[in-house]
Structure formats: C-alpha cells, structure tokens
Design a protein around this motif. Sequence first.
Motif, mmCIF file in Angstrom:
data_model
loop_
_atom_site.group_PDB
_atom_site.id
_atom_site.type_symbol
_atom_site.label_atom_id
_atom_site.label_comp_id
_atom_site.label_asym_id
_atom_site.label_seq_id
_atom_site.Cartn_x
_atom_site.Cartn_y
_atom_site.Cartn_z
ATOM 1 N N SER A 33 56.629 35.132 34.986
ATOM 2 C CA SER A 33 56.041 34.490 36.158
ATOM 3 C C SER A 33 57.082 33.658 36.874
ATOM 4 C CB SER A 33 54.858 33.608 35.745
ATOM 5 O OG SER A 33 55.302 32.592 34.850
ATOM 6 N N LYS A 34 56.742 33.249 38.063
ATOM 7 C CA LYS A 34 57.605 32.381 38.854
ATOM 8 C C LYS A 34 56.966 31.015 38.879
ATOM 9 C CE LYS A 34 60.252 32.322 43.155
ATOM 10 N NZ LYS A 34 60.480 33.000 44.450
ATOM 11 N N ALA A 35 57.463 30.122 38.042
ATOM 12 C CA ALA A 35 56.884 28.788 37.954
ATOM 13 C C ALA A 35 57.118 28.035 39.257
ATOM 14 C CB ALA A 35 57.486 28.030 36.776
ATOM 15 N N THR A 36 56.247 27.095 39.544
ATOM 16 C CA THR A 36 56.294 26.381 40.824
ATOM 17 C C THR A 36 57.554 25.539 40.973
ATOM 18 O OG1 THR A 36 55.005 24.613 39.800
ATOM 19 C CG2 THR A 36 53.803 26.284 41.032
ATOM 20 N N PHE A 37 58.139 25.093 39.845
ATOM 21 C CA PHE A 37 59.314 24.224 39.955
ATOM 22 C C PHE A 37 60.616 24.967 39.646
ATOM 23 C CE2 PHE A 37 57.549 23.934 35.715
ATOM 24 C CZ PHE A 37 58.655 24.136 34.899
ATOM 25 N N GLU A 38 60.549 26.283 39.444
ATOM 26 C CA GLU A 38 61.735 27.070 39.166
ATOM 27 C C GLU A 38 61.933 28.111 40.271
ATOM 28 O OE1 GLU A 38 63.851 26.704 36.771
ATOM 29 O OE2 GLU A 38 62.837 25.320 35.421
ATOM 30 N N GLU A 39 63.168 28.530 40.448
ATOM 31 C CA GLU A 39 63.444 29.551 41.447
ATOM 32 C C GLU A 39 63.776 30.885 40.809
ATOM 33 O OE1 GLU A 39 66.178 28.448 44.418
ATOM 34 O OE2 GLU A 39 65.225 26.536 44.867
ATOM 35 N N HIS A 40 63.866 30.923 39.484
ATOM 36 C CA HIS A 40 64.124 32.193 38.838
ATOM 37 C C HIS A 40 63.000 32.510 37.857
ATOM 38 C CE1 HIS A 40 66.321 28.957 36.713
ATOM 39 N NE2 HIS A 40 65.882 29.561 35.622
ATOM 40 N N LEU A 41 63.069 33.687 37.258
ATOM 41 C CA LEU A 41 61.997 34.203 36.419
ATOM 42 C C LEU A 41 61.769 33.323 35.197
ATOM 43 C CD1 LEU A 41 60.397 36.747 37.050
ATOM 44 C CD2 LEU A 41 61.705 37.950 35.307
ATOM 45 N N TYR A 42 60.515 33.188 34.836
ATOM 46 C CA TYR A 42 60.142 32.368 33.681
ATOM 47 C C TYR A 42 59.398 33.241 32.678
ATOM 48 C CZ TYR A 42 57.515 28.977 30.934
ATOM 49 O OH TYR A 42 56.952 28.269 29.904
ATOM 50 N N GLU A 43 59.957 33.347 31.475
ATOM 51 C CA GLU A 43 59.320 34.128 30.414
ATOM 52 C C GLU A 43 58.355 33.227 29.655
ATOM 53 O OE1 GLU A 43 59.605 37.291 30.023
ATOM 54 O OE2 GLU A 43 61.205 37.628 31.471
ATOM 55 N N GLY A 44 57.092 33.606 29.653
ATOM 56 C CA GLY A 44 56.069 32.768 29.039
ATOM 57 C C GLY A 44 55.929 32.975 27.539
ATOM 58 N N TYR A 45 54.897 32.350 27.009
ATOM 59 C CA TYR A 45 54.571 32.410 25.588
ATOM 60 C C TYR A 45 53.931 33.764 25.280
ATOM 61 C CZ TYR A 45 52.203 31.042 21.228
ATOM 62 O OH TYR A 45 51.753 30.973 19.948
ATOM 63 N N PRO A 46 54.471 34.565 24.330
ATOM 64 C CA PRO A 46 53.889 35.880 24.033
ATOM 65 C C PRO A 46 52.437 35.757 23.563
ATOM 66 C CG PRO A 46 56.045 35.635 22.992
ATOM 67 C CD PRO A 46 55.655 34.284 23.504
ATOM 68 N N ILE A 47 51.572 36.547 24.166
ATOM 69 C CA ILE A 47 50.161 36.551 23.795
ATOM 70 C C ILE A 47 49.919 37.661 22.779
ATOM 71 C CG2 ILE A 47 47.796 36.851 24.639
ATOM 72 C CD1 ILE A 47 48.751 35.914 27.371
ATOM 73 N N GLU A 48 49.320 37.307 21.669
ATOM 74 C CA GLU A 48 48.987 38.327 20.680
ATOM 75 C C GLU A 48 47.831 39.188 21.190
ATOM 76 O OE1 GLU A 48 48.114 36.716 16.864
ATOM 77 O OE2 GLU A 48 50.218 36.375 16.359
ATOM 78 N N TRP A 49 48.045 40.482 21.206
ATOM 79 C CA TRP A 49 46.974 41.420 21.532
ATOM 80 C C TRP A 49 46.200 41.681 20.240
ATOM 81 C CZ3 TRP A 49 48.155 47.269 22.700
ATOM 82 C CH2 TRP A 49 46.943 47.954 22.816
ATOM 83 N N LYS A 50 45.215 40.808 20.004
ATOM 84 C CA LYS A 50 44.479 40.870 18.745
ATOM 85 C C LYS A 50 43.562 42.082 18.697
ATOM 86 C CE LYS A 50 44.615 35.861 18.115
ATOM 87 N NZ LYS A 50 43.843 34.609 17.947
#
Length: 659
Positions: free
Chosen positions: A532-549
């Motif tokens: 995602s593109k966080a509001t306070f960053e200008e480059h790509l932001y890799e988030g927390y991996p979501i477990e596909w349970k």
Amino acid sequence: MKSKKSFFKNGIIKQDFRQHGWISIVYFICLMFAIPLELMQLATRDYVVFEDYKNYLYVNTELQILFLFTIPVAAGLLLFRYLQNEASVDMIHSLPIRRVTLYVSHIISGLILLLLPIVLMSCVTFFVTQSIEEFHSILTPSELLSWTGIITLLTCMLFFATVAVGMMTGMSSAQAILTYIFFFLPIGMVAMVSYNLSFLLFGFSSIFIDEKLTYLSPFLRFVDIWNTKDPFSTLEIFIYIIIVICSFFIGLGLYKARQLESATDVIAFPFLKPVFKYGVTFCSMTLGGSYFSVTGTLNWGWIIFGYISGALIGYVVAEMILQKTWRIFHFRVFTGFIGYSIIFIIILFSIKTDLIDFEKKLPRMDQISEVYFGDKYQMQELLSDDIEVYSDSKLYIQDIRNLHEYIIGQQDLIEAQTDEKYRQDMVIAYRLNDGRTFIREYRLPVELMKDKLTPVMEADSYKKILPEYTQLQENILSIKIVPNGPVATQVMLTDQKEIEEFSNAIEKDLLSQTLDDLVQSTSPWGYIEISSKATFEEHLYEGYPIEWKKSFDETTKWLDEHGYLDDARINIEDLLKAEITKVNLPKDLEYYNPDELFNSGEQFSTITDKKLLLNALEQFTEYSEDHTYFIKFTLKDGNEWYGSIPAEAIPTDIKNKLK
C-alpha cells in the motif's frame, strides 16, 4: 574606570588553543566525512532514493553519533584535566586568578574549539548541497540551519555535562565513565524498575513507559531517529537547553566549592559518596533481580537471591572504588548495607502485600468512557500512526470489565500457570470520564479462560484493531497470495476492482473469526501480502502478512470463483501420498524439527485416498508441540512437506496400526 575583575583571561584561552587546538581540527575533519563527503558519494551512486535523506540527521547517522558523543566529551576531559592531577591543580590555583575566571575561560575555549568546526562544516555543506540538483528541494537551507542548531545544542550539552561531572570526581577515567553513565542512567533505571514492578505487581503495565524510554537518553534518541517522523520536538530542545544551563552553573558551583586535595579521588565531595554507593547498590540489585526472574521463570527463591547477591556485589564494588582498595571486609563498612537492606525489605514487603491496593483496583462502569483490549505493542504501533484504538461500545466495555473482574479474582490461578505455550500478553486500558487512563497488563492462560475471553475477542471492536484488519483500510496498490508449502506458485492482484472485492472477502472472514480461529495452531493455506501507499510515505509500504486461515471461507470462495485457487495454495491434486507415524515428544525437547521427529518414528502408515488426504491437509500444521502424530506429504513434483496433525483427525484403523 577599568574593572579589576574579569570573567575570562585571553591568555588562558590562547594557551588552550595552542595545547588543544587539534580537537577542533579533528572535529571538522570528522564532520566533513560524515556529511558533505557522504552527500557527494550519494550523488554518484546509481540507485539512491533521495527522499530517504529528507533531513541532515539521516545522512550517515552512525558516524554522526560516533563523533558527536565522543569529541565533545574528550574536549571536556582535556580542558579540565589539570583538576585530576595533584601537581598541576596546585600550580594552576597558585596563580592570582579567580576560579570563576579559570572556569569561564576554559568553557569559552571549549565552545570555540567545538562550535567553529560545526559552523565551517555547515558552510561547506551548503555549497555541496546546492551543487547536487536532486537535493535542492529536499535538503533546503532551513533544514541545514535546523541541523546546525541541533548539533550545536547537543555538542554543548555533552561538553557542559562532561565538565560538570568532572567537578564531582578527581580521576579522568572516572569522569569519562560517569559522563556516559549520566546519559544512560535515567533510561536504565526506569527500564529496570518498571521491569521489576511488572513481576512484583500483578497487572502492572509499562506500555507508556516503554514507548518514551528513548526520550530519556539523547544517544538513543539519535540512534532511533529513523523511526520518528519529527527527529527532535520543541519540548526536547527546550529540555536540552535547560540541561546546558544547569550543567554550566552546577559545574561552576562545584568548582568553587571543590577542595584541591580531592584530585585522584573517585568522588570529590563527601556528600556525593553515599549517593554513589547506594546508587550503585540499587542498580546492581535491580539488575540481579531482573536476571534471575528471567532465568528462574519467576521463581521467588531465585529472585530474592538475585536481589540479595546483586545488592551485595554492588555495595562491595562501590566501597572498593571509593576506598581504592579491596581490603574493606570489616563490620563497620557493612553497617550501611544492613540499613539499606532493612529499608529495601520494608519496600518489597509493601509492594508484595499490595498496601496501596493496586492489584485489586477496578474502575466502575459509570467511570469508563472507552476501552482497549489487545496486544500492547500493537497498541503502541496504532497510536503512533494516529489510529484510534479505543471503543465506546457499552456492551464491549461491560464484557471487558467482567473479564477484568474475573482476572482479579483468579490471580493465584493465573500466576500459577507457567506453560508459555498457552499464555498471551494482553493489555486492558480504560479511558475514564475525567480524561485519565487506567491500564493493566496480564499474561492470560487462554485455554483456561475461554468462556470469559470469547465475548471480548469475538467482538468486532477487538477484531477491527488487529493489524490484519487495519492495513486493509490503507490505499492498497497490490495484493500477493503466497502458498504455504514447498511450491513456487503465487497469485498477484493489481486490478483495483479485484483488489476491492478480495479485500471485502478478507474483511468478512476476519470479522467472522471465532476465538478458536484466532488462537488455533493449524497452518494456514497461505499468506496474503498487501502493498500500500501509506499517507506519510512516498514509496511502497509492505504491510503485515495476513494468514489465509483454513476457516476463511469467503476468501477461498472468491479465489475459486476467479480461477486463482490452484495457484494460491497446495491442493489435493498436488499430493501424491501422505505417510503418518506416532512419536511421543520428549519433555526436554530443545528445538522442534518436524522432519527429524517424523523420521524418528518406528511405524508408518501410507495414505493415498483423496478424501483422507484432504482431511489430513485441512488439519495439518507445521509446528505444534501438542501433537503426537507426525505426517509427511509427498508432492507429485517430488517435494516433501513435514508437519503434524491432531489425533482426532486420524482414522481409527490407522491409529490401531500405529500403536
């Protein structure tokens, strides 16, 4: 009429320049390497994100830290080195010069030697930055002025603090050590005391203490500068200015009161010796208790031993340092330790018996306006991102308060649980009507408290602040689904319509989770990685991996409908066979290695039936110390996948075979 009094002597300043002028040259060269030369190197590199260097403090931070926290300290040591030598201190003070004049003259010398390189280097940096087009709109002149001001302030603070500490001791080595202790002592003391209170007081939480710890040390603030949006706040700068002013006048006052005979003494003033002795004793005692609380798993016998041994070692070492001999072992020396021990026992008894009724306190329902329940690190992260973590749902508040009341009533049972596998650290934070915050932190045995935890952890208010959910609210650019297992396939979603639909499916599954889904140990089908593109960053932001349970029906359904399911996870069609064996795990198991545990089995049963393979795949987990049945999947491409499955997933005929 010309005044006969002068606050400084030109001759002393000139002598300081002749003797210690090299400090200024070294500081200038070091700063040149740290800033201008680094900027020139960055401009010649092929792959540089110039936006990452939006502040001069971000340029070569490690070297800036090294030079900033050594050279000003060295200047403070060298300029007042004469005070630590018996011959030189007598000679200097035999001159017809007031102590105030001596002190101010050396201070002026030190400031010129340290600040002149900063000013010159700033001028050089300005021209270097102007010659690099990429930095024009990033490292502006105002940023340079801001950096110059901060470095000047920190340099003055370190120099003045070193001088003030030097007036308290008669040894240069002790002055250097005590100076650095001065800057690390507050954070060390607060951390050790809060940690000890965390196991002395049931429910004590250091959540807001932990997040402010770095602010207690300028060194750690500089180290952690990359993790803050605003490097130094106005309040911090104001506090540093106060420290500079106080250090100057404290140093001057101590210099005027200092006895010449105190040269070579570790502590120059008798009234400071008890402070040093009992300060060392207390720090050593808390360190000893902390050490044995970790290694002894909160065994109170070992913790008390840690307190006693730590305090005794600290007291003995402090006495040896003060007396400059190891021959201190006589009763008169230890009368102070006996008095200290009595005071500590009274304090420890007061804490353990909870005389202030800390452990039983619980706000009334009509006092609570909002509440938070969850992980403390998650709470800190959300608050730092300005995300609201509190819920004002009356039903949710009531459920959490009921849980809290139950926890207080079951204190002995909760503290008796030592198996870390089934315990989770949870914070309960109430925001009261009067604006105060009431916080408690507990390590809860989830399996024993399911009835009370279910209404809380299955509520939307709890699930909507989980990191898996909050990142779905960001400006998502792409989603990648990576299968769990030895396969190389994956799915990448970049179409905004598909991203929106898939995100909605994940949200539904996240909000429909039961308590068992939240704490289950079954391995997921795969992992959903969100960019995602966080509001306070200008480059790509890799988030927390979501477990596909495996309980995420909506997610699985969406992938199946859009033809992504085969590449998103290991399917029954990928499996050739499965082999099962029974292994009784040893109690002293040091590490968990599923392939070694599987191969240690004596009897094996092979499964090829698709229905049984699918059931085993759905119940499969890679790491679980609760299981005794271990399994190896063999894929059609030859890869092997080791793990375990619960006993209830094993057909009866296979169980009988593996007895």
